[in-house]
Design a protein around this motif. Structure first.
Motif, PDB file in Angstrom:
ATOM      1  N   GLY A 122     -54.368 -78.930   8.348  1.00 23.15           N
ATOM      2  CA  GLY A 122     -54.751 -80.286   7.949  1.00 23.15           C
ATOM      3  C   GLY A 122     -54.276 -80.640   6.555  1.00 23.15           C
ATOM      4  N   LEU A 123     -54.424 -79.724   5.615  1.00 23.28           N
ATOM      5  CA  LEU A 123     -53.968 -79.978   4.244  1.00 23.28           C
ATOM      6  C   LEU A 123     -52.452 -80.162   4.194  1.00 23.28           C
ATOM      7  CD1 LEU A 123     -56.253 -77.511   2.275  1.00 23.28           C
ATOM      8  CD2 LEU A 123     -56.341 -80.017   2.215  1.00 23.28           C
ATOM      9  N   ALA A 124     -51.732 -79.382   4.997  1.00 23.57           N
ATOM     10  CA  ALA A 124     -50.271 -79.545   5.055  1.00 23.57           C
ATOM     11  C   ALA A 124     -49.921 -80.906   5.648  1.00 23.57           C
ATOM     12  CB  ALA A 124     -49.648 -78.417   5.869  1.00 23.57           C
ATOM     13  N   ALA A 125     -50.646 -81.322   6.685  1.00 25.29           N
ATOM     14  CA  ALA A 125     -50.386 -82.623   7.305  1.00 25.29           C
ATOM     15  C   ALA A 125     -50.638 -83.761   6.319  1.00 25.29           C
ATOM     16  CB  ALA A 125     -51.257 -82.791   8.547  1.00 25.29           C
ATOM     17  N   TRP A 126     -51.633 -83.614   5.463  1.00 25.98           N
ATOM     18  CA  TRP A 126     -51.945 -84.643   4.469  1.00 25.98           C
ATOM     19  C   TRP A 126     -50.984 -84.609   3.283  1.00 25.98           C
ATOM     20  CZ3 TRP A 126     -55.034 -88.812   4.339  1.00 25.98           C
ATOM     21  CH2 TRP A 126     -56.002 -88.923   5.323  1.00 25.98           C
ATOM     22  N   GLY A 127     -50.228 -83.538   3.130  1.00 25.91           N
ATOM     23  CA  GLY A 127     -49.341 -83.426   1.969  1.00 25.91           C
ATOM     24  C   GLY A 127     -50.136 -83.224   0.687  1.00 25.91           C
ATOM     25  N   ALA A 128     -51.096 -82.295   0.727  1.00 23.92           N
ATOM     26  CA  ALA A 128     -52.036 -82.103  -0.382  1.00 23.92           C
ATOM     27  C   ALA A 128     -51.383 -81.648  -1.678  1.00 23.92           C
ATOM     28  CB  ALA A 128     -53.121 -81.098   0.036  1.00 23.92           C
ATOM     29  N   GLY A 129     -50.171 -81.139  -1.637  1.00 23.88           N
ATOM     30  CA  GLY A 129     -49.488 -80.719  -2.853  1.00 23.88           C
ATOM     31  C   GLY A 129     -49.040 -81.887  -3.726  1.00 23.88           C
ATOM     32  N   ARG A 130     -49.044 -83.081  -3.155  1.00 30.70           N
ATOM     33  CA  ARG A 130     -48.647 -84.270  -3.919  1.00 30.70           C
ATOM     34  C   ARG A 130     -49.774 -84.752  -4.834  1.00 30.70           C
ATOM     35  NH1 ARG A 130     -46.892 -86.488   1.456  1.00 30.70           N
ATOM     36  NH2 ARG A 130     -44.749 -85.817   1.633  1.00 30.70           N
ATOM     37  N   LEU A 131     -51.011 -84.438  -4.472  1.00 27.28           N
ATOM     38  CA  LEU A 131     -52.171 -84.907  -5.235  1.00 27.28           C
ATOM     39  C   LEU A 131     -52.438 -83.944  -6.373  1.00 27.28           C
ATOM     40  CD1 LEU A 131     -54.456 -85.831  -2.237  1.00 27.28           C
ATOM     41  CD2 LEU A 131     -53.236 -87.408  -3.722  1.00 27.28           C
ATOM     42  N   ALA A 132     -52.160 -84.363  -7.581  1.00 27.61           N
ATOM     43  CA  ALA A 132     -52.358 -83.530  -8.772  1.00 27.61           C
ATOM     44  C   ALA A 132     -51.630 -82.197  -8.636  1.00 27.61           C
ATOM     45  CB  ALA A 132     -53.845 -83.312  -9.037  1.00 27.61           C
ATOM     46  N   GLY A 133     -50.451 -82.239  -8.005  1.00 29.36           N
ATOM     47  CA  GLY A 133     -49.662 -81.037  -7.814  1.00 29.36           C
ATOM     48  C   GLY A 133     -48.206 -81.250  -8.205  1.00 29.36           C
ATOM     49  N   ILE A 134     -47.509 -80.158  -8.295  1.00 29.48           N
ATOM     50  CA  ILE A 134     -46.100 -80.177  -8.717  1.00 29.48           C
ATOM     51  C   ILE A 134     -45.198 -80.826  -7.663  1.00 29.48           C
ATOM     52  CG2 ILE A 134     -44.140 -78.687  -9.306  1.00 29.48           C
ATOM     53  CD1 ILE A 134     -46.220 -76.791 -10.608  1.00 29.48           C
ATOM     54  N   ASP A 135     -45.591 -80.752  -6.390  1.00 28.44           N
ATOM     55  CA  ASP A 135     -44.747 -81.333  -5.341  1.00 28.44           C
ATOM     56  C   ASP A 135     -44.524 -82.827  -5.535  1.00 28.44           C
ATOM     57  OD1 ASP A 135     -44.211 -78.973  -4.090  1.00 28.44           O
ATOM     58  OD2 ASP A 135     -45.632 -79.266  -2.444  1.00 28.44           O
ATOM     59  N   GLY A 136     -45.515 -83.529  -6.080  1.00 31.01           N
ATOM     60  CA  GLY A 136     -45.343 -84.955  -6.351  1.00 31.01           C
ATOM     61  C   GLY A 136     -44.202 -85.217  -7.317  1.00 31.01           C
ATOM     62  N   ILE A 137     -44.032 -84.316  -8.276  1.00 25.10           N
ATOM     63  CA  ILE A 137     -42.937 -84.428  -9.245  1.00 25.10           C
ATOM     64  C   ILE A 137     -41.622 -83.993  -8.600  1.00 25.10           C
ATOM     65  CG2 ILE A 137     -42.046 -83.542 -11.444  1.00 25.10           C
ATOM     66  CD1 ILE A 137     -45.096 -83.133 -12.188  1.00 25.10           C
TER      67      ILE A 137
ATOM     68  N   ASP B  81     -33.705 -85.437  -8.083  1.00 26.74           N
ATOM     69  CA  ASP B  81     -32.440 -85.725  -7.406  1.00 26.74           C
ATOM     70  C   ASP B  81     -32.133 -84.694  -6.328  1.00 26.74           C
ATOM     71  OD1 ASP B  81     -32.010 -87.990  -8.944  1.00 26.74           O
ATOM     72  OD2 ASP B  81     -30.822 -86.924 -10.460  1.00 26.74           O
ATOM     73  N   VAL B  82     -32.516 -83.445  -6.566  1.00 27.79           N
ATOM     74  CA  VAL B  82     -32.252 -82.380  -5.587  1.00 27.79           C
ATOM     75  C   VAL B  82     -32.947 -82.683  -4.273  1.00 27.79           C
ATOM     76  CG1 VAL B  82     -32.591 -79.933  -5.075  1.00 27.79           C
ATOM     77  CG2 VAL B  82     -31.901 -80.630  -7.371  1.00 27.79           C
ATOM     78  N   VAL B  83     -34.216 -83.069  -4.341  1.00 30.66           N
ATOM     79  CA  VAL B  83     -34.960 -83.361  -3.116  1.00 30.66           C
ATOM     80  C   VAL B  83     -34.472 -84.665  -2.490  1.00 30.66           C
ATOM     81  CG1 VAL B  83     -37.255 -83.822  -2.158  1.00 30.66           C
ATOM     82  CG2 VAL B  83     -36.958 -82.028  -3.874  1.00 30.66           C
ATOM     83  N   ARG B  84     -34.157 -85.648  -3.299  1.00 28.00           N
ATOM     84  CA  ARG B  84     -33.643 -86.909  -2.763  1.00 28.00           C
ATOM     85  C   ARG B  84     -32.302 -86.704  -2.062  1.00 28.00           C
ATOM     86  NH1 ARG B  84     -35.111 -91.494  -7.284  1.00 28.00           N
ATOM     87  NH2 ARG B  84     -37.361 -91.197  -7.147  1.00 28.00           N
ATOM     88  N   SER B  85     -31.493 -85.774  -2.566  1.00 24.14           N
ATOM     89  CA  SER B  85     -30.201 -85.474  -1.953  1.00 24.14           C
ATOM     90  C   SER B  85     -30.334 -84.577  -0.733  1.00 24.14           C
ATOM     91  CB  SER B  85     -29.277 -84.792  -2.963  1.00 24.14           C
ATOM     92  OG  SER B  85     -29.048 -85.615  -4.073  1.00 24.14           O
ATOM     93  N   ASN B  86     -31.440 -83.865  -0.638  1.00 22.98           N
ATOM     94  CA  ASN B  86     -31.689 -82.935   0.475  1.00 22.98           C
ATOM     95  C   ASN B  86     -33.051 -83.240   1.084  1.00 22.98           C
ATOM     96  OD1 ASN B  86     -29.346 -80.991   0.096  1.00 22.98           O
ATOM     97  ND2 ASN B  86     -30.261 -81.000  -1.944  1.00 22.98           N
ATOM     98  N   PRO B  87     -33.157 -84.283   1.899  1.00 22.90           N
ATOM     99  CA  PRO B  87     -34.446 -84.705   2.418  1.00 22.90           C
ATOM    100  C   PRO B  87     -35.172 -83.637   3.237  1.00 22.90           C
ATOM    101  CG  PRO B  87     -32.698 -86.260   3.045  1.00 22.90           C
ATOM    102  CD  PRO B  87     -32.058 -85.150   2.299  1.00 22.90           C
ATOM    103  N   TRP B  88     -34.447 -82.665   3.764  1.00 19.26           N
ATOM    104  CA  TRP B  88     -35.075 -81.595   4.538  1.00 19.26           C
ATOM    105  C   TRP B  88     -36.044 -80.792   3.671  1.00 19.26           C
ATOM    106  CZ3 TRP B  88     -34.430 -76.633   2.877  1.00 19.26           C
ATOM    107  CH2 TRP B  88     -33.364 -76.398   1.992  1.00 19.26           C
ATOM    108  N   LEU B  89     -35.871 -80.804   2.347  1.00 18.10           N
ATOM    109  CA  LEU B  89     -36.787 -80.084   1.464  1.00 18.10           C
ATOM    110  C   LEU B  89     -38.207 -80.647   1.522  1.00 18.10           C
ATOM    111  CD1 LEU B  89     -34.545 -79.507  -1.687  1.00 18.10           C
ATOM    112  CD2 LEU B  89     -35.456 -77.760  -0.144  1.00 18.10           C
ATOM    113  N   ARG B  90     -38.338 -81.895   1.942  1.00 22.27           N
ATOM    114  CA  ARG B  90     -39.674 -82.495   2.049  1.00 22.27           C
ATOM    115  C   ARG B  90     -40.542 -81.767   3.072  1.00 22.27           C
ATOM    116  NH1 ARG B  90     -40.260 -87.581  -0.478  1.00 22.27           N
ATOM    117  NH2 ARG B  90     -38.298 -88.277  -1.347  1.00 22.27           N
ATOM    118  N   TYR B  91     -39.926 -81.068   4.013  1.00 18.06           N
ATOM    119  CA  TYR B  91     -40.707 -80.299   4.976  1.00 18.06           C
ATOM    120  C   TYR B  91     -41.385 -79.099   4.326  1.00 18.06           C
ATOM    121  CZ  TYR B  91     -38.482 -83.078   8.596  1.00 18.06           C
ATOM    122  OH  TYR B  91     -38.044 -84.110   9.362  1.00 18.06           O
ATOM    123  N   LEU B  92     -40.873 -78.650   3.193  1.00 17.96           N
ATOM    124  CA  LEU B  92     -41.472 -77.538   2.459  1.00 17.96           C
ATOM    125  C   LEU B  92     -42.453 -78.027   1.401  1.00 17.96           C
ATOM    126  CD1 LEU B  92     -38.227 -75.452   1.845  1.00 17.96           C
ATOM    127  CD2 LEU B  92     -39.870 -75.202   3.699  1.00 17.96           C
TER     128      LEU B  92
END
Length: 195
Positions: free
Chosen positions: A162-177, A182-193
């Protein structure tokens, strides 16, 4: 009759079992609860990994061994009994995966970095712990020590999913940054991680 919503309230409409369902929720409280659950799961993994690491003293991080559990604690009536005995033969490979896996998963959950990958790896580990706890097979209802089918490992597994489905790393986490890089924007598949 329409009800007045608070400014931070939103409505989710979805399909569940073929029916349209809708409910109101508070964005603020959802965010706090997701971060809280993320931190609790981080603590569960980090504490478990550090306890195993410290079990034989910090000088020998692999003094703890899963062999005793794998060879003696899994019930013979468990349908996966043979698989866990086989794992016991390879405890030298399994032990660092468990110890360092728990520590790294705990840190990733804590800091919200590569969150989806860490949550899925944690869920896989919980699935192994859950299946090892079965006292018997399907015909007996997959009993576990304190009931049937459900134990804490199963709950943790679903919570991590459930936390993975919600993308909990974006909330007060480094994943939001990271997701803005540019690396993630250029490689959208990284969003799955991430997330």
């Amino acid at each position: 009759m329409a009800t007045k919503r608070q400014p931070s309230e939103q409505t989710i409409e979805s399909s569940l079992l073929g029916r349209t369902v809708a409910f109101n929720y508070s964005e603020t409280w959802v965010a706090y609860s997701i971060v809280g659950l993320r931190l609790v799961m981080a603590w569960v993994f980090l504490q478990a990994g550090l306890e195993k690491w410290a079990d034989g003293g910090w000088g020998d991080p692999l003094a703890w061994s899963s062999a005793g559990f794998l060879n003696n604690a899994v019930a013979e009536a468990n349908p996966l009994y043979g698989l866990f005995l086989w794992f016991g033969d390879y405890a030298a490979l399994i032990d660092p995966l468990v110890i360092f896996g728990q520590v790294l998963i705990g840190l990733a959950l804590l800091f919200g970095v590569f969150f989806r990958f860490a949550a899925m790896m944690g869920a896989v580990q919980m699935a192994f712990f859950w299946t090892a706890a079965w006292q018997a097979g399907l015909s007996q209802g997959f009993p576990v020590e304190n009931g049937y089918l459900i134990d804490s490992s199963f709950v943790y597994m679903l919570l991590l999913f459930g936390l993975a489905a919600w993308g909990a790393g974006r909330l007060a986490g480094i994943d939001g940054i990271l997701e803005q890089s540019d690396v993630v924007r250029s490689n959208p598949w990284l969003r799955y991680l991430l997330g």
